[in-house]
Design a protein around this motif. Structure first.
Motif, PDB file in Angstrom:
ATOM      1  N   PRO A 194       0.854  -1.196   0.000  1.00 21.96           N
ATOM      2  CA  PRO A 194       0.000   0.000   0.000  1.00 21.96           C
ATOM      3  C   PRO A 194       0.888   1.244   0.000  1.00 21.96           C
ATOM      4  CG  PRO A 194      -0.723  -1.596   1.650  1.00 21.96           C
ATOM      5  CD  PRO A 194       0.614  -2.068   1.152  1.00 21.96           C
ATOM      6  N   LEU A 195       0.497   2.246  -0.779  1.00 24.27           N
ATOM      7  CA  LEU A 195       1.388   3.400  -0.956  1.00 24.27           C
ATOM      8  C   LEU A 195       1.810   4.029   0.367  1.00 24.27           C
ATOM      9  CD1 LEU A 195       2.721   5.124  -3.199  1.00 24.27           C
ATOM     10  CD2 LEU A 195       0.813   6.712  -2.884  1.00 24.27           C
ATOM     11  N   LYS A 196       0.927   3.984   1.356  1.00 16.09           N
ATOM     12  CA  LYS A 196       1.252   4.598   2.655  1.00 16.09           C
ATOM     13  C   LYS A 196       2.519   4.004   3.259  1.00 16.09           C
ATOM     14  CE  LYS A 196      -1.696   1.390   5.134  1.00 16.09           C
ATOM     15  NZ  LYS A 196      -2.986   1.173   5.772  1.00 16.09           N
ATOM     16  N   ASN A 237       2.446   0.508  -7.477  1.00 15.30           N
ATOM     17  CA  ASN A 237       1.593   1.130  -6.464  1.00 15.30           C
ATOM     18  C   ASN A 237       0.653   2.191  -7.012  1.00 15.30           C
ATOM     19  OD1 ASN A 237       2.847  -0.450  -4.487  1.00 15.30           O
ATOM     20  ND2 ASN A 237       4.610   0.932  -4.522  1.00 15.30           N
ATOM     21  N   ASN A 238      -0.478   2.303  -6.350  1.00 19.84           N
ATOM     22  CA  ASN A 238      -1.488   3.306  -6.671  1.00 19.84           C
ATOM     23  C   ASN A 238      -1.855   4.062  -5.407  1.00 19.84           C
ATOM     24  OD1 ASN A 238      -1.967   2.598  -9.492  1.00 19.84           O
ATOM     25  ND2 ASN A 238      -2.778   0.683  -8.670  1.00 19.84           N
ATOM     26  N   TYR A 239      -2.431   5.242  -5.621  1.00 20.90           N
ATOM     27  CA  TYR A 239      -2.794   6.115  -4.504  1.00 20.90           C
ATOM     28  C   TYR A 239      -4.296   6.057  -4.251  1.00 20.90           C
ATOM     29  CZ  TYR A 239      -3.416  10.622  -2.047  1.00 20.90           C
ATOM     30  OH  TYR A 239      -3.743  11.610  -1.158  1.00 20.90           O
ATOM     31  N   TYR A 240      -4.636   5.571  -3.078  1.00 20.52           N
ATOM     32  CA  TYR A 240      -6.023   5.579  -2.613  1.00 20.52           C
ATOM     33  C   TYR A 240      -6.039   6.299  -1.279  1.00 20.52           C
ATOM     34  CZ  TYR A 240      -7.523   2.376  -6.265  1.00 20.52           C
ATOM     35  OH  TYR A 240      -7.831   1.830  -7.492  1.00 20.52           O
ATOM     36  N   PRO A 241      -6.393   7.604  -1.258  1.00 18.05           N
ATOM     37  CA  PRO A 241      -6.314   8.364  -0.002  1.00 18.05           C
ATOM     38  C   PRO A 241      -7.118   7.731   1.119  1.00 18.05           C
ATOM     39  CG  PRO A 241      -6.940   9.793  -1.837  1.00 18.05           C
ATOM     40  CD  PRO A 241      -6.828   8.408  -2.393  1.00 18.05           C
ATOM     41  N   ASP A 281      -4.561   5.139   2.065  1.00 21.54           N
ATOM     42  CA  ASP A 281      -3.176   5.569   2.273  1.00 21.54           C
ATOM     43  C   ASP A 281      -3.045   6.842   3.092  1.00 21.54           C
ATOM     44  OD1 ASP A 281      -2.155   3.447   0.659  1.00 21.54           O
ATOM     45  OD2 ASP A 281      -2.765   4.556  -1.127  1.00 21.54           O
ATOM     46  N   GLY A 282      -4.194   7.501   3.375  1.00 21.60           N
ATOM     47  CA  GLY A 282      -4.111   8.836   3.961  1.00 21.60           C
ATOM     48  C   GLY A 282      -3.781   9.820   2.848  1.00 21.60           C
ATOM     49  N   HIS A 283      -3.974  11.103   3.128  1.00 20.24           N
ATOM     50  CA  HIS A 283      -3.732  12.100   2.084  1.00 20.24           C
ATOM     51  C   HIS A 283      -2.249  12.429   1.974  1.00 20.24           C
ATOM     52  CE1 HIS A 283      -7.691  13.151   0.567  1.00 20.24           C
ATOM     53  NE2 HIS A 283      -8.117  12.748   1.763  1.00 20.24           N
ATOM     54  N   ILE A 284      -1.763  12.474   0.737  1.00 22.52           N
ATOM     55  CA  ILE A 284      -0.397  12.892   0.432  1.00 22.52           C
ATOM     56  C   ILE A 284      -0.541  14.149  -0.419  1.00 22.52           C
ATOM     57  CG2 ILE A 284       1.764  12.255  -0.727  1.00 22.52           C
ATOM     58  CD1 ILE A 284       1.036   9.287  -0.103  1.00 22.52           C
ATOM     59  N   ARG A 341      -0.818   9.133 -16.519  1.00 20.11           N
ATOM     60  CA  ARG A 341      -1.725   8.732 -17.606  1.00 20.11           C
ATOM     61  C   ARG A 341      -2.344   7.358 -17.398  1.00 20.11           C
ATOM     62  NH1 ARG A 341      -1.787  11.909 -21.985  1.00 20.11           N
ATOM     63  NH2 ARG A 341      -0.243  13.572 -22.001  1.00 20.11           N
ATOM     64  N   ILE A 342      -1.768   6.599 -16.437  1.00 21.86           N
ATOM     65  CA  ILE A 342      -2.317   5.271 -16.173  1.00 21.86           C
ATOM     66  C   ILE A 342      -2.651   5.116 -14.693  1.00 21.86           C
ATOM     67  CG2 ILE A 342      -0.046   4.122 -15.937  1.00 21.86           C
ATOM     68  CD1 ILE A 342      -3.166   2.754 -17.798  1.00 21.86           C
ATOM     69  N   GLN A 343      -2.805   6.244 -14.003  1.00 21.53           N
ATOM     70  CA  GLN A 343      -3.175   6.180 -12.593  1.00 21.53           C
ATOM     71  C   GLN A 343      -4.682   5.960 -12.455  1.00 21.53           C
ATOM     72  OE1 GLN A 343      -1.803   9.890 -10.929  1.00 21.53           O
ATOM     73  NE2 GLN A 343      -3.568  11.060 -11.611  1.00 21.53           N
ATOM     74  N   ARG A 344      -5.110   5.763 -11.243  1.00 19.19           N
ATOM     75  CA  ARG A 344      -6.531   5.574 -10.924  1.00 19.19           C
ATOM     76  C   ARG A 344      -7.416   6.593 -11.654  1.00 19.19           C
ATOM     77  NH1 ARG A 344      -8.830   6.551  -4.800  1.00 19.19           N
ATOM     78  NH2 ARG A 344     -10.935   5.843  -5.201  1.00 19.19           N
ATOM     79  N   ASP A 345      -8.560   6.118 -12.132  1.00 13.47           N
ATOM     80  CA  ASP A 345      -9.583   6.951 -12.764  1.00 13.47           C
ATOM     81  C   ASP A 345      -9.213   7.431 -14.167  1.00 13.47           C
ATOM     82  OD1 ASP A 345     -11.173   6.651 -10.519  1.00 13.47           O
ATOM     83  OD2 ASP A 345     -10.409   8.484  -9.576  1.00 13.47           O
ATOM     84  N   THR A 346      -8.180   6.881 -14.767  1.00  8.54           N
ATOM     85  CA  THR A 346      -7.905   7.170 -16.178  1.00  8.54           C
ATOM     86  C   THR A 346      -8.534   6.061 -17.029  1.00  8.54           C
ATOM     87  OG1 THR A 346      -5.781   6.006 -16.051  1.00  8.54           O
ATOM     88  CG2 THR A 346      -5.754   8.405 -15.678  1.00  8.54           C
TER      89      THR A 346
END
Ligand SMILES: NC(=O)c1ccc[n+]([C@@H]2O[C@H](COP(=O)([O-])OP(=O)(O)OC[C@H]3O[C@@H](n4cnc5c(N)ncnc54)[C@H](OP(=O)(O)O)[C@@H]3O)[C@@H](O)[C@H]2O)c1
Length: 215
Positions: free
Chosen positions: A69-71, A90-94, A97-100, A185-190
């Motif tokens: 997990p990114l955290k 890795n991907n970012y899911y706040p 992972d908490g906010h970064i 370009r290939i992160q979450r929600d693209t």
């Protein structure tokens, strides 16, 4: 015979380990709770696999996969990864992972954060936009028409070529997104995040991806 080290042995790490042993690699897997918690997975993977600490997996790997997990990325050991090809899934899911702040503002990417943590490693983004289960079901032989493609990004051309060869062995074409700074370009929600895509389809998705302006 090459060894792939895995830092993280969850949904993605275990699947990459399965693909690695199927393709003749040795693997050293690790997690946060210790090698004694990985005996079932090691037994499943067979004689090419052993468990270690993250530092041992990092030291043993000719290629090392960071799949936590990114955290937890700041816990990745630095010294044993010096100079090595490091695959970043890795991907970012706040919500997880908490906010970064730098990611919320789109002023950097998850892979650039890992590259900053590992300044002499050659970080290559890969395997971040395919569901873990599909890694062992969607692979096809090199040259199969309409083969699934996976995106890679990185700042080192030689490292990207090494990872592209590995992904080809695992059963997938690759599409080069460019440097790590383009990996949004290939992160979450693209558009390319999740669905099965051939190379030409993935090219279109990457071109169609949009990003809020950095704030
Ligand atoms: N699941 C998917 O389909 C998928 C697809 C593409 C990309 N990803 C991304 O890939 C990454 C991994 O996802 P996942 O689904 O495989 O996660 P997961 O199933 O939750 O597994 C995470 C692994 O990381 C380990 N870990 C956590 N902190 C660690 C640390 N400090 N040192 C070493 N190991 C540590 C965990 O060990 P313990 O269990 O011992 O804590 C576990 O083995 C995430 O960033 C995720 O967003 C996931």
């Amino acid at each position: 015979m090459q060894t792939i080290g895995l830092i993280g042995a969850g949904k993605i790490g275990s699947q990459v380990a399965r693909l690695a042993v199927r393709n003749g690699y040795n693997v050293v897997i690790s997690n946060s709770r210790g090698p004694q918690t990985l005996t079932a997975l090691v037994a499943e993977l067979g004689p090419r696999a052993r468990a270690g600490t993250p530092t041992e997996a990092a030291a043993a790997g000719d290629i090392v996969v960071v799949t936590v997990p990114l955290k937890s990325y700041l816990a990745v050991p630095v010294a044993p990864l010096a100079g090595k090809v490091v695959i970043d899934t890795n991907n970012y899911y706040p919500e997880r992972d908490g906010h970064i702040a730098a990611l919320d503002s789109e002023s950097t990417t998850t892979s650039e954060l890992l590259q900053a943590r590992l300044p002499t490693s050659k970080v290559v983004k890969a395997f971040n936009h395919i569901y873990a289960a599909a890694l062992t079901t969607d692979g096809q032989a090199h040259g199969t028409s309409n083969r699934r493609a996976l995106a890679i990004a990185g700042n080192d051309a030689q490292a990207k070529a090494i990872v592209a060869k590995l992904i080809d062995e695992f059963g997938f074409d690759t599409v080069d997104v460019g440097p790590l700074s383009e990996s949004w370009r290939i992160q979450r929600d693209t558009p390319g995040y999740g669905p099965r895509r051939t190379g030409p389809e993935l090219h279109k998705d990457l071109a169609a991806a949009t990003r809020p302006p950095a704030s």
